[in-house]
Design a protein around this motif. Structure first.
Motif, PDB file in Angstrom:
ATOM      1  N   ARG A  46      -2.806  15.584  -4.082  1.00 24.11           N
ATOM      2  CA  ARG A  46      -3.436  13.588  -3.441  1.00 24.11           C
ATOM      3  C   ARG A  46      -3.436  13.070  -4.381  1.00 24.11           C
ATOM      4  O   ARG A  46      -4.025  12.160  -5.490  1.00 24.11           O
ATOM      5  N   ARG A  83       0.990  -1.344   0.020  1.00 22.55           N
ATOM      6  CA  ARG A  83      -0.314   0.375  -0.194  1.00 22.55           C
ATOM      7  C   ARG A  83       0.203   1.269   0.102  1.00 22.55           C
ATOM      8  O   ARG A  83       0.260   2.367  -0.312  1.00 22.55           O
ATOM      9  N   LEU A 130       1.994   5.372  -7.821  1.00 28.60           N
ATOM     10  CA  LEU A 130       1.617   3.836  -7.087  1.00 28.60           C
ATOM     11  C   LEU A 130       2.591   2.675  -7.753  1.00 28.60           C
ATOM     12  O   LEU A 130       2.928   1.375  -7.915  1.00 28.60           O
ATOM     13  N   PRO A 140      -1.041  10.036  -5.428  1.00 27.97           N
ATOM     14  CA  PRO A 140      -0.183   8.723  -5.062  1.00 27.97           C
ATOM     15  C   PRO A 140       1.046   8.594  -6.060  1.00 27.97           C
ATOM     16  O   PRO A 140       0.234   7.648  -6.672  1.00 27.97           O
ATOM     17  N   VAL A 151      -3.887   4.928   1.668  1.00 25.92           N
ATOM     18  CA  VAL A 151      -3.929   5.746   0.672  1.00 25.92           C
ATOM     19  C   VAL A 151      -3.377   5.217  -0.440  1.00 25.92           C
ATOM     20  O   VAL A 151      -2.400   3.645  -0.719  1.00 25.92           O
ATOM     21  N   GLY A 152      -3.291   5.863  -1.630  1.00 29.59           N
ATOM     22  CA  GLY A 152      -3.274   4.723  -3.154  1.00 29.59           C
ATOM     23  C   GLY A 152      -3.950   4.173  -3.280  1.00 29.59           C
ATOM     24  O   GLY A 152      -4.001   3.217  -4.610  1.00 29.59           O
ATOM     25  N   GLY A 182      -4.375   0.754  -2.517  1.00 30.26           N
ATOM     26  CA  GLY A 182      -3.355  -0.090  -3.077  1.00 30.26           C
ATOM     27  C   GLY A 182      -3.638  -1.477  -2.548  1.00 30.26           C
ATOM     28  O   GLY A 182      -4.503  -0.796  -0.860  1.00 30.26           O
ATOM     29  N   PRO A 183      -3.697  -2.767  -2.921  1.00 30.87           N
ATOM     30  CA  PRO A 183      -4.075  -4.057  -1.971  1.00 30.87           C
ATOM     31  C   PRO A 183      -3.306  -4.436  -0.791  1.00 30.87           C
ATOM     32  O   PRO A 183      -2.370  -3.614  -0.494  1.00 30.87           O
ATOM     33  N   GLN A 215       3.587   9.151   2.095  1.00 34.83           N
ATOM     34  CA  GLN A 215       2.430   8.096   2.518  1.00 34.83           C
ATOM     35  C   GLN A 215       2.342   7.417   3.664  1.00 34.83           C
ATOM     36  O   GLN A 215       1.665   7.240   4.187  1.00 34.83           O
TER      37      GLN A 215
END
Lengths: 357, 144
Positions: free
Chosen positions: A347, A190, A351, A349, B116-117, B119-120, A241
């Motif tokens: 905003r 994440r 990834l 992020p 956040v984001g 994501g998994p 993050q």
């Protein structure tokens, strides 16, 4: 660093602990370095029970090289997309009490596993990390990182450990209690700094993390600006993050919130000072001496760095590398500003996980 | 990642300096309570010595800059006292804000995690794998 208590902890022989250790080495196109990493692990004074290399759908001979060096090799049918993804694949196969994560470009001193496992005998400890130093110190970027590491691991990290809160159990070389690692969900994808995420998760679960300075490892650090930029982008975004993700959970932990809060303050203020305030003041007052403020903390850097470098017989190399540190620090500021603006203001992020080399 | 990669040794540097200088007092307290050891004192002595070295280095470099005329000539120790007083005030202000923030969050009982984001969380079983030479753990469903 644990205080002595009246309750004696049963001491398990380290060699026995090592047999209950699985080393996970995630690797993507690492044929040039993975063989040396595996040999460095297998030639330890206390060799681990298992060494698993996750060949993350490399397009080179990573898997073959790792197998020839003596490791078990796992290969997914497509690239997992991140280091954490590759590590989690192997974690599902781990049935030993201890797990160790080592980067495929990292080698260890011969007794690194032996020394790193020692604090894991304490059942409250979830993770332990070692002293990190770049294997090659040649380019400006490697030299800058060399000084950063010497300073961080000589001055900051032992203090963090003394007060019981090492900020990060470094992803390139850490040992874990497997049960606690699995209970934490393994290495989460994440954020872009999975090691920081995991360390802070352990703290919020009430576990301990230790730093062992004698357990030295040597990763290959980015040697040029392109690779360094990718790594810094990942680290700076990962830091922001993780602060956003864990902030409410680490607030009740006094020292951790202090270290993280002050680091965030430094990241913001130092970035603004280095990139805006100092050049602006020098221009407004037409006084180039004001630019000396870029190196105002030179003694604070020199003392811990040279103390450690002297002990390692690397005094002149460290001294010659100090100017690179100040260049790298200013570049760090650029990436930190970009990360804060992108993650917090826009905003958006980060990834994508991009390797440092 | 490590502590490296973060810019600045300003307030953070001062925090670690203060923590290092506090170590002997904390350790003395622990020694009196029988919770110390020779190994702990070694760490304390090393970090305290480095912190003292940093202070001496900072004072010496400012003294040198004053000697060559970049900074004004002042009495011994002034270069240390003024910035340290400033840094200490700043640090105390930041720590107070952090403490107050913690109290507010505690009182509100906010425990919800921010993701956040998107994501998994974990992808242990996200991909099929081929294993060369690996012995699967018997406790992993579907992999034994």
């Amino acid at each position: 660093m644990p205080e002595l208590t009246s309750t004696a902890t049963a001491v398990r022989p380290i060699a026995e602990m090592a047999l209950g250790l699985t080393v996970i080495i995630p690797a993507y196109n690492e044929e040039a370095s993975v063989g040396e990493t595996v040999r460095s692990v297998l030639n330890q004074t206390c060799p681990p029970g298992r060494v698993i290399v996750v060949d993350d759908f490399s397009s080179d001979r990573t898997g073959e090289v790792a197998e020839a060096a003596g490791a078990e090799v796992m290969r997914p049918e497509r690239n997992t997309g991140s280091k954490a993804g590759a590590q989690n694949l192997a974690l599902a196969f781990v049935d030993t009490p201890y797990t160790m994560a080592i980067d495929a470009d990292t080698t260890l001193v011969p007794d690194a596993i032996e020394t790193l496992l020692a604090p894991m005998a304490d059942p409250a400890v979830a993770a332990a990390c070692g002293f990190v130093l770049p294997r090659h110190v040649g380019s400006l970027w490697e030299r800058g990182r060399y000084v950063e590491y010497l300073m961080a691991f000589t001055f900051y990290k032992p203090i963090q450990d003394y007060y019981g809160k090492p900020m990060i159990s470094s992803g390139c070389f850490s040992a874990y209690d497997t049960a606690k690692l699995k209970a934490a969900g393994g290495w989460s994808e994440r954020t872009r700094a999975e090691d920081m995420d995991l360390t802070w998760t352990f703290y919020t679960h009430g576990h301990k993390v230790r730093f062992v300075p004698e357990a030295v490892c040597y990763p290959i650090e980015p040697h040029d600006f392109d690779f360094m930029g990718k790594q810094l982008k990942r680290w700076s975004h990962g830091f922001v993050q993780n602060v956003r993700l864990h902030w409410n959970d680490i607030l009740p932990i006094p020292l951790l919130r202090t270290i993280v809060g002050v680091s965030m303050w430094d990241a913001v203020i130092a970035s603004v000072v280095y990139l805006v305030a100092l050049p602006l003041l020098a221009i407004i007052f037409r006084n180039p001496w004001l630019l000396l403020a870029y190196v105002f903390d030179l003694p604070a850097v020199l003392v811990p760095v040279l103390v450690k470098a002297w002990a390692r017989g690397e005094f002149w190399r460290a001294l010659a590398s100090v100017p690179s540190f100040f260049v790298l620090r200013t570049v760090n500021a650029v990436y930190m500003v970009e990360a804060i603006v992108t993650e917090v203001v826009l905003r958006k992020p980060l990834l994508v996980y991009e390797k440092g080399h | 990642m490590n502590s490296a990669g973060l810019p600045g040794t300003g307030l953070g540097g001062f925090l670690y300096l203060a923590l290092a200088l506090s170590m002997p007092f904390r350790e003395l307290y622990l020694t009196l309570r029988g919770r110390s050891s020779r190994d702990r004192w070694k760490v304390v002595a090393r970090q305290f010595a480095i912190a003292c070295g940093i202070l001496a280095g900072v004072e010496s470099s400012f003294w040198l800059l004053a000697r060559v005329g970049v900074l004004p000539q002042v009495g011994t120790g002034v270069f240390l006292v003024a910035p340290m007083a400033f840094s200490l005030s700043m640090l105390l202000a930041v720590l107070t804000v952090l403490w107050a923030w913690a109290q507010v969050v505690r009182l509100r009982g906010r425990t919800a995690r921010r993701v956040v984001g998107g994501g998994p969380e974990l992808v242990v079983d996200a991909l099929p794998v081929t294993v060369e030479g690996a012995v699967p753990a018997s406790d992993v469903p579907g992999r034994a």
